[in-house]
Design a protein around this motif. Structure first.
Motif, PDB file in Angstrom:
ATOM      1  N   HIS A   1     -13.683 -10.156  -9.222  1.00  0.00           N
ATOM      2  CA  HIS A   1     -12.622 -10.196  -8.220  1.00  0.00           C
ATOM      3  C   HIS A   1     -11.256  -9.972  -8.868  1.00  0.00           C
ATOM      4  O   HIS A   1     -10.401  -9.259  -8.320  1.00  0.00           O
ATOM      5  N   ALA A   2     -11.049 -10.576 -10.042  1.00  0.00           N
ATOM      6  CA  ALA A   2      -9.781 -10.385 -10.756  1.00  0.00           C
ATOM      7  C   ALA A   2      -9.613  -8.928 -11.179  1.00  0.00           C
ATOM      8  O   ALA A   2      -8.517  -8.359 -11.081  1.00  0.00           O
ATOM      9  N   ILE A   3     -10.701  -8.305 -11.626  1.00  0.00           N
ATOM     10  CA  ILE A   3     -10.664  -6.889 -12.021  1.00  0.00           C
ATOM     11  C   ILE A   3     -10.302  -6.019 -10.814  1.00  0.00           C
ATOM     12  O   ILE A   3      -9.468  -5.110 -10.910  1.00  0.00           O
ATOM     13  N   MET A   4     -10.933  -6.289  -9.674  1.00  0.00           N
ATOM     14  CA  MET A   4     -10.649  -5.523  -8.451  1.00  0.00           C
ATOM     15  C   MET A   4      -9.169  -5.616  -8.089  1.00  0.00           C
ATOM     16  O   MET A   4      -8.529  -4.609  -7.753  1.00  0.00           O
ATOM     17  N   SER A   5      -8.630  -6.812  -8.164  1.00  0.00           N
ATOM     18  CA  SER A   5      -7.224  -7.015  -7.814  1.00  0.00           C
ATOM     19  C   SER A   5      -6.313  -6.254  -8.775  1.00  0.00           C
ATOM     20  O   SER A   5      -5.332  -5.620  -8.364  1.00  0.00           O
ATOM     21  N   GLN A   6      -6.645  -6.269 -10.061  1.00  0.00           N
ATOM     22  CA  GLN A   6      -5.854  -5.550 -11.065  1.00  0.00           C
ATOM     23  C   GLN A   6      -5.914  -4.042 -10.832  1.00  0.00           C
ATOM     24  O   GLN A   6      -4.913  -3.337 -10.977  1.00  0.00           O
ATOM     25  N   LEU A   7      -7.101  -3.551 -10.466  1.00  0.00           N
ATOM     26  CA  LEU A   7      -7.256  -2.121 -10.214  1.00  0.00           C
ATOM     27  C   LEU A   7      -6.408  -1.677  -9.035  1.00  0.00           C
ATOM     28  O   LEU A   7      -5.746  -0.632  -9.073  1.00  0.00           O
ATOM     29  N   ALA A   8      -6.431  -2.476  -7.958  1.00  0.00           N
ATOM     30  CA  ALA A   8      -5.616  -2.144  -6.788  1.00  0.00           C
ATOM     31  C   ALA A   8      -4.135  -2.161  -7.142  1.00  0.00           C
ATOM     32  O   ALA A   8      -3.369  -1.287  -6.716  1.00  0.00           O
ATOM     33  N   LYS A   9      -3.737  -3.123  -7.950  1.00  0.00           N
ATOM     34  CA  LYS A   9      -2.334  -3.226  -8.376  1.00  0.00           C
ATOM     35  C   LYS A   9      -1.914  -2.012  -9.197  1.00  0.00           C
ATOM     36  O   LYS A   9      -0.763  -1.576  -9.148  1.00  0.00           O
ATOM     37  N   SER A  10      -2.880  -1.440  -9.938  1.00  0.00           N
ATOM     38  CA  SER A  10      -2.580  -0.263 -10.767  1.00  0.00           C
ATOM     39  C   SER A  10      -2.571   1.028  -9.951  1.00  0.00           C
ATOM     40  O   SER A  10      -2.292   2.096 -10.504  1.00  0.00           O
ATOM     41  N   GLY A  11      -2.915   0.948  -8.655  1.00  0.00           N
ATOM     42  CA  GLY A  11      -2.850   2.123  -7.800  1.00  0.00           C
ATOM     43  C   GLY A  11      -4.173   2.715  -7.411  1.00  0.00           C
ATOM     44  O   GLY A  11      -4.235   3.680  -6.643  1.00  0.00           O
ATOM     45  N   ILE A  12      -5.285   2.167  -7.930  1.00  0.00           N
ATOM     46  CA  ILE A  12      -6.602   2.653  -7.539  1.00  0.00           C
ATOM     47  C   ILE A  12      -6.937   2.111  -6.148  1.00  0.00           C
ATOM     48  O   ILE A  12      -6.693   0.946  -5.839  1.00  0.00           O
TER      49      ILE A  12
ATOM     50  N   LEU B   1      -7.868   5.558   4.134  1.00  0.00           N
ATOM     51  CA  LEU B   1      -7.725   4.652   2.991  1.00  0.00           C
ATOM     52  C   LEU B   1      -6.404   4.964   2.311  1.00  0.00           C
ATOM     53  O   LEU B   1      -6.071   6.135   2.082  1.00  0.00           O
ATOM     54  N   TYR B   2      -5.646   3.900   1.977  1.00  0.00           N
ATOM     55  CA  TYR B   2      -4.327   4.079   1.373  1.00  0.00           C
ATOM     56  C   TYR B   2      -4.344   3.747  -0.116  1.00  0.00           C
ATOM     57  O   TYR B   2      -5.195   2.986  -0.593  1.00  0.00           O
ATOM     58  N   LYS B   3      -3.397   4.315  -0.839  1.00  0.00           N
ATOM     59  CA  LYS B   3      -3.304   4.077  -2.281  1.00  0.00           C
ATOM     60  C   LYS B   3      -3.047   2.597  -2.549  1.00  0.00           C
ATOM     61  O   LYS B   3      -2.189   1.972  -1.922  1.00  0.00           O
ATOM     62  N   GLY B   4      -3.818   2.028  -3.494  1.00  0.00           N
ATOM     63  CA  GLY B   4      -3.638   0.638  -3.890  1.00  0.00           C
ATOM     64  C   GLY B   4      -4.216  -0.378  -2.931  1.00  0.00           C
ATOM     65  O   GLY B   4      -3.984  -1.581  -3.074  1.00  0.00           O
ATOM     66  N   GLU B   5      -5.004   0.068  -1.953  1.00  0.00           N
ATOM     67  CA  GLU B   5      -5.555  -0.818  -0.934  1.00  0.00           C
ATOM     68  C   GLU B   5      -7.005  -1.169  -1.243  1.00  0.00           C
ATOM     69  O   GLU B   5      -7.752  -0.364  -1.792  1.00  0.00           O
ATOM     70  N   ILE B   6      -7.402  -2.390  -0.889  1.00  0.00           N
ATOM     71  CA  ILE B   6      -8.813  -2.757  -0.866  1.00  0.00           C
ATOM     72  C   ILE B   6      -9.235  -2.788   0.600  1.00  0.00           C
ATOM     73  O   ILE B   6      -8.797  -3.644   1.372  1.00  0.00           O
ATOM     74  N   LEU B   7     -10.052  -1.809   0.979  1.00  0.00           N
ATOM     75  CA  LEU B   7     -10.527  -1.687   2.352  1.00  0.00           C
ATOM     76  C   LEU B   7     -11.946  -2.239   2.431  1.00  0.00           C
ATOM     77  O   LEU B   7     -12.868  -1.691   1.836  1.00  0.00           O
ATOM     78  N   GLY B   8     -12.122  -3.348   3.132  1.00  0.00           N
ATOM     79  CA  GLY B   8     -13.439  -3.950   3.277  1.00  0.00           C
ATOM     80  C   GLY B   8     -14.218  -3.315   4.404  1.00  0.00           C
ATOM     81  O   GLY B   8     -13.644  -2.951   5.437  1.00  0.00           O
ATOM     82  N   ILE B   9     -15.521  -3.159   4.214  1.00  0.00           N
ATOM     83  CA  ILE B   9     -16.400  -2.703   5.294  1.00  0.00           C
ATOM     84  C   ILE B   9     -17.459  -3.775   5.511  1.00  0.00           C
ATOM     85  O   ILE B   9     -18.240  -4.082   4.602  1.00  0.00           O
ATOM     86  N   ALA B  10     -17.460  -4.355   6.699  1.00  0.00           N
ATOM     87  CA  ALA B  10     -18.401  -5.420   7.044  1.00  0.00           C
ATOM     88  C   ALA B  10     -19.377  -4.920   8.090  1.00  0.00           C
ATOM     89  O   ALA B  10     -19.131  -3.929   8.785  1.00  0.00           O
TER      90      ALA B  10
ATOM     91  N   ARG C   1       0.824  -1.193   0.000  1.00  0.00           N
ATOM     92  CA  ARG C   1       0.000   0.000   0.000  1.00  0.00           C
ATOM     93  C   ARG C   1       0.869   1.259   0.000  1.00  0.00           C
ATOM     94  O   ARG C   1       1.985   1.266   0.525  1.00  0.00           O
ATOM     95  N   GLY C   2       0.309   2.312  -0.578  1.00  0.00           N
ATOM     96  CA  GLY C   2       1.037   3.557  -0.697  1.00  0.00           C
ATOM     97  C   GLY C   2       0.670   4.547   0.395  1.00  0.00           C
ATOM     98  O   GLY C   2       0.288   4.167   1.508  1.00  0.00           O
ATOM     99  N   GLU C   3       0.750   5.822   0.046  1.00  0.00           N
ATOM    100  CA  GLU C   3       0.440   6.883   0.983  1.00  0.00           C
ATOM    101  C   GLU C   3      -1.072   6.988   1.216  1.00  0.00           C
ATOM    102  O   GLU C   3      -1.860   6.508   0.411  1.00  0.00           O
ATOM    103  N   PRO C   4      -1.477   7.657   2.306  1.00  0.00           N
ATOM    104  CA  PRO C   4      -2.919   7.868   2.498  1.00  0.00           C
ATOM    105  C   PRO C   4      -3.506   8.679   1.349  1.00  0.00           C
ATOM    106  O   PRO C   4      -2.913   9.672   0.914  1.00  0.00           O
TER     107      PRO C   4
END
Length: 502
Positions: free
Chosen positions: A440-451, A280-289, A258-261
């Motif tokens: 799920h694969a798309i989400m992982s790719q997006l996080a890897k790209s910095g979203i 929330l940090y750059k490139g992170e997937i933050l789950g809310i349950a 993960r990157g900067e906030p």
């Protein structure tokens, strides 16, 4: 034992589409028959034929051993086949009793009945008896608009029982329910089984299918491809028959440093959300349950500017920002994929291309503010390729796409706006197992790209597998932050239900 409902060789063709191709199907009294398949497999078409919405092109239907012709939905109900649709068919401004007996109101005796006067007291008495059969402690005189989704489902089941239903078809009955409400529904299904009613259970959640079903029927591309008991079935076997390929890892989460906030929320409050703070940090997937009603959706709507906040502040990349509308949020690089894609995420009667163009209208304008249709078509076709959207063309109305492909169009719409932060509220609700794996694969790719992604999900395996961190909400507050490596279903549910975890 003779099946209570049997169809043989049912076929149905729509223009250019073979929706059902010689399908056989059986349901027995006192059992749960699960009907599974990808979006577009033919499940909804079969259900609509059995419930009298569509006429079959060929084939035969037998009910209680006799060949029948189902004329319309009311005829199906009178016969003993009731359907509880995913979009519940209730009238919110009428009472529970009025909904149960809608169109069949109990009249007063004598001349008053002849004049059309309704016996309100008798309707409420009978409604109470029906509600007790499904364990629902709901006042018969309560307006339906004041009920939860789970309570409305119980009203629909009580209505089915008022028709003396022998077969109840449940189409995605758990899609809008929290874990506790799902357990309550399963108890009701068990009670209905004990009363000798056949349940046809349609769900994309295979873990539920394996819990509740006695037998499983699998459709693919309008054809019957599998038929087995729960004891014979395995998840891998069912998934392979559904998609005609091994699905691989369902949750394709790649590890990302993960990157900067990028987003900081400080003391955010509304009528529902209470003093919430998180980063929330750059490139992170933050789950809310959290359980239904915990404030998850209300929180992200505040961040997106869809609802007004009472207090608190939001910082993006360290700078305080004012978000008073979704337009403000989009300008700041925030996108929101809502939980209700059909009513809030898409304009169903518009094309795939037009839906994608909504968020980028300023980017595709040319001389004299005319839309550059060639550029929009090129962008839309690029997303069709990137997200593997199954559609005849970008000019197809999204109304005619499957649920999974509709969800990919909503994703495309927001990705076209090049967001820094993407909020996904129930990203895989109501879509099949194959489309889930792709998203799920798309989400992982997006996080890897910095979203950076904020994900709300009621499916605990999804939360545990796809999140780098998990925030747990209860009664509008964040009550816990759990790192990925420490998260378990038991721990998350204990926090969500208000219990203290040692």
């Amino acid at each position: 034992m003779e099946p209570i409902l049997r169809v043989e060789g049912i076929s149905k063709v729509f223009p250019g589409v073979q929706a059902l191709d010689r399908v056989d199907f059986e349901a027995y009294a006192g059992e749960v028959m699960a009907l599974v398949g990808e979006n577009g497999a033919g499940k909804s078409t079969l259900v609509k034929i059995l419930s009298g919405v569509y006429k079959r092109d060929s084939g035969r239907i037998y009910f209680e051993g006799k060949r029948v012709e189902i004329q319309d939905p009311y005829h199906a109900q009178l016969m003993g086949i009731s359907t509880i649709h995913q979009e519940l068919m209730v009238t919110p401004n009428q009472t529970v009793a009025q909904n149960i007996f809608l169109g069949r109101e109990i009249r007063r005796r004598g001349i008053l009945g002849v004049l059309g006067f309704v016996d309100k007291r008798e309707m409420e008495r009978r409604a109470k008896e029906l509600l007790e059969r499904v364990g629902a402690d709901i006042p018969p005189d309560e307006l339906v608009k004041n009920l939860s989704v789970a309570q409305r489902q119980l009203v629909e089941i009580a209505k089915a029982l008022s028709f003396k239903a022998k077969v109840i078809i449940m189409d995605e009955p758990t899609s809008a329910l929290g874990p506790e409400e799902v357990e309550k529904l399963f108890e009701v299904i068990k009670q209905l089984k004990e009363q000798g009613i056949a349940i046809v259970f349609i769900s994309h959640r295979l873990e539920e299918v394996f819990r509740i079903a006695d037998r499983i029927t699998i459709l693919r591309d309008g054809k019957l491809v599998g038929y087995m008991s729960r004891e014979e079935a395995t998840p891998d076997k069912v998934i392979y028959l559904m998609v005609n390929r091994p699905i691989g890892d369902m949750f394709r989460k790649e590890e990302v440093v993960r990157g900067e906030p990028i987003l900081e929320v400080k003391n955010l409050s509304s009528d529902v959300v209470k003093n919430v703070s998180f980063t929330l940090y750059k490139g992170e997937i933050l789950g809310i349950a959290g359980l239904v009603g915990s404030g998850r959706t209300e929180l992200v709507r505040l961040i997106f500017g869809a609802d007004p906040k009472k207090s608190g502040e939001i910082l993006i990349e360290g700078k305080r920002v004012e978000i008073n509308s979704p337009e403000d949020a989009v300008k700041l690089g925030i996108g929101l994929v809502p939980e209700d894609r059909q009513n809030q995420g898409l304009i169903l009667k518009m094309s795939l291309r037009e839906n994608i163009g909504i968020t980028i209208i300023k980017k595709i304008l040319k001389f004299l503010n005319f839309v550059d249709k060639i550029k929009l078509t090129r962008i839309s076709e690029d997303f069709v390729r990137r997200l593997n959207i199954k559609t005849p063309s970008v000019f197809e109305k999204v109304l005619y796409l499957s649920g999974g492909n509709q969800q990919k169009v909503v994703l495309s719409k927001w990705l076209a706006s090049e967001p820094k932060i993407l909020i996904l509220d129930e990203p895989t609700r109501g879509i099949d197992v194959g489309a889930k794996a792709e998203i799920h694969a798309i989400m992982s790719q997006l996080a890897k790209s910095g979203i950076s992604i904020i994900m709300i999900s009621s499916e605990m395996p999804e939360v545990l597998a796809m999140s780098d961190r998990i925030l747990v909400m209860n009664e509008g507050k964040i009550v816990a932050e759990v790192p990925r490596r420490e998260a378990t279903q038991e721990k998350i549910m204990a926090y969500a239900s208000g219990n203290i975890v040692n």
